[in-house]
Design an enzyme around this catalytic site. Structure first.
Site, PDB file in Angstrom:
ATOM      1  N   GLU A  33       0.884  -1.158   0.000  1.00  0.00           N
ATOM      2  CA  GLU A  33       0.000   0.000   0.000  1.00  0.00           C
ATOM      3  C   GLU A  33       0.923   1.209   0.000  1.00  0.00           C
ATOM      4  O   GLU A  33       1.865   1.265   0.801  1.00  0.00           O
ATOM      5  CB  GLU A  33      -0.884   0.049   1.261  1.00  0.00           C
ATOM      6  CG  GLU A  33      -1.853   1.224   1.193  1.00  0.00           C
ATOM      7  CD  GLU A  33      -2.596   1.520   2.498  1.00  0.00           C
ATOM      8  OE1 GLU A  33      -2.222   0.958   3.545  1.00  0.00           O
ATOM      9  OE2 GLU A  33      -3.539   2.329   2.451  1.00  0.00           O
ATOM     10  N   ARG A 259       5.943 -12.557   9.328  1.00  0.00           N
ATOM     11  CA  ARG A 259       6.663 -11.351   8.955  1.00  0.00           C
ATOM     12  C   ARG A 259       7.965 -11.276   9.735  1.00  0.00           C
ATOM     13  O   ARG A 259       8.146 -11.911  10.764  1.00  0.00           O
ATOM     14  CB  ARG A 259       5.800 -10.129   9.237  1.00  0.00           C
ATOM     15  CG  ARG A 259       5.479  -9.965  10.712  1.00  0.00           C
ATOM     16  CD  ARG A 259       4.948  -8.570  11.075  1.00  0.00           C
ATOM     17  NE  ARG A 259       4.786  -7.693   9.954  1.00  0.00           N
ATOM     18  CZ  ARG A 259       3.630  -7.128   9.598  1.00  0.00           C
ATOM     19  NH1 ARG A 259       2.545  -7.378  10.297  1.00  0.00           N
ATOM     20  NH2 ARG A 259       3.575  -6.321   8.582  1.00  0.00           N
ATOM     21  N   LYS A 269       4.743   0.627  10.461  1.00  0.00           N
ATOM     22  CA  LYS A 269       4.683   1.782   9.564  1.00  0.00           C
ATOM     23  C   LYS A 269       4.263   3.035  10.309  1.00  0.00           C
ATOM     24  O   LYS A 269       4.750   4.120  10.038  1.00  0.00           O
ATOM     25  CB  LYS A 269       3.662   1.516   8.453  1.00  0.00           C
ATOM     26  CG  LYS A 269       4.211   0.768   7.255  1.00  0.00           C
ATOM     27  CD  LYS A 269       3.165   0.790   6.153  1.00  0.00           C
ATOM     28  CE  LYS A 269       3.681   0.207   4.857  1.00  0.00           C
ATOM     29  NZ  LYS A 269       2.664   0.294   3.798  1.00  0.00           N
TER      30      LYS A 269
END
Length: 559
Positions: A33, A259, A269
């Site tokens: 994104e 992850r 983020k």
RNA sequence: UGGGGCGUCGCCAAGUGGUAAGGCAACGGGUUUUGGUCCCGUCAUUCCUAGGUUCGAUCCCUAGCGCCCCAGCCA
């Protein structure tokens, strides 16, 4: 890239699908994104997706999952492409944007309504939360759940036309309000938003949600293996539901993996964005950041990041990799290719008393002992030299091999040097060493069998350039900032105040004065350094990429 | 007694019933004009725990324990 066999459960699935003939060619995708810069965690996903496509002769798409205009920006679509390319991957012609599918996505939504599998819901966000139930109690049906198909169609059309205020209505999939999986309790698939989209501008007033968009985008692109992280495991039933309900080109298989987490840093983020916007770091490319752009500026070679991603493996268990492992990978690749250079970070003057004033001798120094083909360069030697202050001790501790009063060491590629006298200033600080060299040891060899334990790097006083050197340390003082945060600490209070140390008056070989940003060197006996874009022709700036292993520091610490 | 995952050396991670790979770290030694590199050696009788099946289990079964994710009109 690495030669060793990289096999993990996802590669195994791919191999089976290829062997069974389920797929003739695999297609993967990296779907960021564009709402922030890529970090090392993304690198793991990039290496996985592009790596698989490369290894099994398929292809990998770069697709921007840009369905939330309120958080996204072209700056990010650009930085992401730059970073993926820099990492060494190529998506060829396969650059896509979910926003390019908006028309088709809208048609799919209409089809769902026609099937009686989606409805327009008038609940407010608060009410929807109440109706959703909790982890242990089922939800209640929306009052609009059984709205007629024609009414839904008309309402959805009007949502699209911008007739309703933001947040007033949503389109929901009609699945199961009692499901134990909350994602299946009639998830919202379209919401009304007045934001301006970075690509579609104000053309749309409604935007599709991730769960609706992602699986359909995958299908539209012919993705075979849709690889994502563990937190989407719960979404897989929804991913499959959407594709099963609609007439789609294909049904990709979603596979989840753990992850990457690294200690002494953060990967969220939100936090990285906050560090940037509140100026706690210099920017997304601050060399202390775990971002790809930060690592690039710091000087990490892309192949070392790829090697790292390859070595840490792919599995489903949550894990935190030690950042020192990444650093080991960086050292490994730099050791092979980085040219060596002399640099004095904290200079101490040495006067060679038996060397004639004004005499300059050019000595031959190999550029890289690991690579004879790298050749040699001339190194000027003179009466006045600089050595590292830390390479002299007036009172040498046990096992100290370096210079001290009366001791002899080797000056790398030059001569054996003996300390005859220590000169101090009024405060007792050592300001100069009076030494002598042994002319019979030119090049650093003694021909009488005499051995010396220490070898020092050095620079001729009038034949070197000024440089600024920036030393970096972990961004955080604790290994797991997240854990501390759960105990009530603000992660920002855990930032390492010593993560950046600027040394404005260092000395480097003359040749380094013209180093171009991105050039990497090993400053002998110290570490690997990379020229920073902040440098100017007169004054280069070097970032310490990573230090060399330091056995002496270990010995000293133990004592 | 909601759903979904995961638990193998300090950190990653192989292993899919035949008796615990590898990397990083650590430790010891050798080579060395970088206390770097390189080389050699040591480093899990044990795989979350307890039972069970089996000649044999990290791998199968049962029961526990622990950790992670999910209640955004974020992705």
């Amino acid at each position: 890239m690495s030669e060793h066999e990289t096999t993990h459960f996802i590669a195994e699935i791919v191999e089976n699908d290829l062997a069974s003939g389920k797929h003739a060619e695999i297609v993967t995708r990296f779907p960021p994104e564009p709402n922030g810069y890529l970090h090392i965690g993304h690198a793991k996903s990039i290496c996985l997706n592009f790596g698989l496509a490369g290894k099994y002769k398929g292809r990998c798409h770069l697709r921007f999952d840009d369905t939330n205009p309120s958080k996204e920006d072209v700056e990010y679509t650009e930085s992401i492409q730059r970073d993926v390319r820099w990492l060494g991957f190529d998506w060829g012609a396969h650059l896509y944007f979910a926003s390019d599918y908006y028309d088709r996505l809208y048609d799919f939504a209409v089809a769902l309504i026609r099937k009686g599998k989606a409805y327009v819901c008038d609940l407010s966000a608060d009410d929807m939360r109440r109706y959703r139930g909790t982890l242990s109690e089922p939800g209640q049906p929306s009052p609009n759940r059984d709205r007629g198909i024609d009414e839904n169609l008309a309402l959805f059309e009007r949502m699209k036309a911008g007739e309703f205020p933001e947040g007033s209505r949503t389109l929901r999939a009609k699945i199961d309000m009692a499901s134990g999986n909350i994602n299946m309790r009639d998830p919202v698939i379209y919401r009304i938003m007045n934001a301006v989209h970075h690509r579609t501008g104000d053309r749309w007033r409604i935007y599709p949600m991730y769960d609706f968009t992602h699986c359909l985008s995958d299908s539209l692109e012919g993705i075979t293996h849709s690889i994502c992280t563990l937190e989407f495991e719960d979404h897989r039933p929804l991913y499959d539901w959407v594709l099963d309900e609609l007439a789609t080109p294909c049904h990709p298989r979603q596979i989840e993996f753990a992850r990457l987490n690294l200690n002494y840093t953060v990967m969220s983020k939100r936090k990285l964005l906050e560090l940037v916007t509140t100026k706690l770091v210099g920017g997304w490319d601050d060399p202390r950041m775990p971002t790809i752009s930060g690592m690039r500026r710091r000087g990490y070679p892309p192949e070392s990041i790829r090697a790292f991603c390859d070595k840490i493996g792919v599995a489903k268990a949550n894990s935190t990799v030690e950042i020192s492992y990444l650093e080991a990978c960086v050292r490994e690749t730099l050791n092979q290719g980085a040219p060596r250079a002399m640099a004095i970070l904290d200079p101490l003057k040495v006067v060679v008393e038996n060397w004639p004033e004004g005499k300059i001798e050019l000595l031959d120094a190999p550029n890289n002992p690991e690579d004879p083909a790298a050749g040699t360069r001339p190194l000027p030697f003179s009466r006045e030299l600089w050595i590292e202050r830390d390479d002299f001790r007036e009172v040498p501790p046990p096992k100290y091999f370096r210079l001290s009063p009366g001791s002899e060491v080797r000056l790398l590629h030059a001569y054996y040097l003996k300390c005859e006298k220590v000169v101090k200033d009024g405060a007792g600080k050592v300001v100069e060493l009076r030494c002598t060299i042994d002319p019979a040891t030119k090049g650093g060899w003694a021909h009488d069998g005499r051995k010396v334990k220490g070898t020092l790097h050095w620079l001729a006083a009038d034949h070197c350039a000024r440089a600024e050197v920036r030393l970096y340390d972990h961004l955080f003082t604790v290994a797991d900032p997240g854990a501390e945060e759960k105990k009530g600490r603000d992660y920002r209070s855990l930032l390492n105040p010593d993560s950046l140390k600027v040394l404005p008056d260092c000395l480097v070989e003359l040749g380094l004065a013209s180093a171009k940003p991105g050039d990497r060197f090993q400053f002998q006996r110290q570490g690997y350094f990379c020229a920073d874009p902040d440098g100017t022709p007169g004054k280069p700036v070097f970032n310490r990429i990573v230090g060399l292993k330091d056995a002496w520091a270990k010995i000293e610490k133990k004592a």
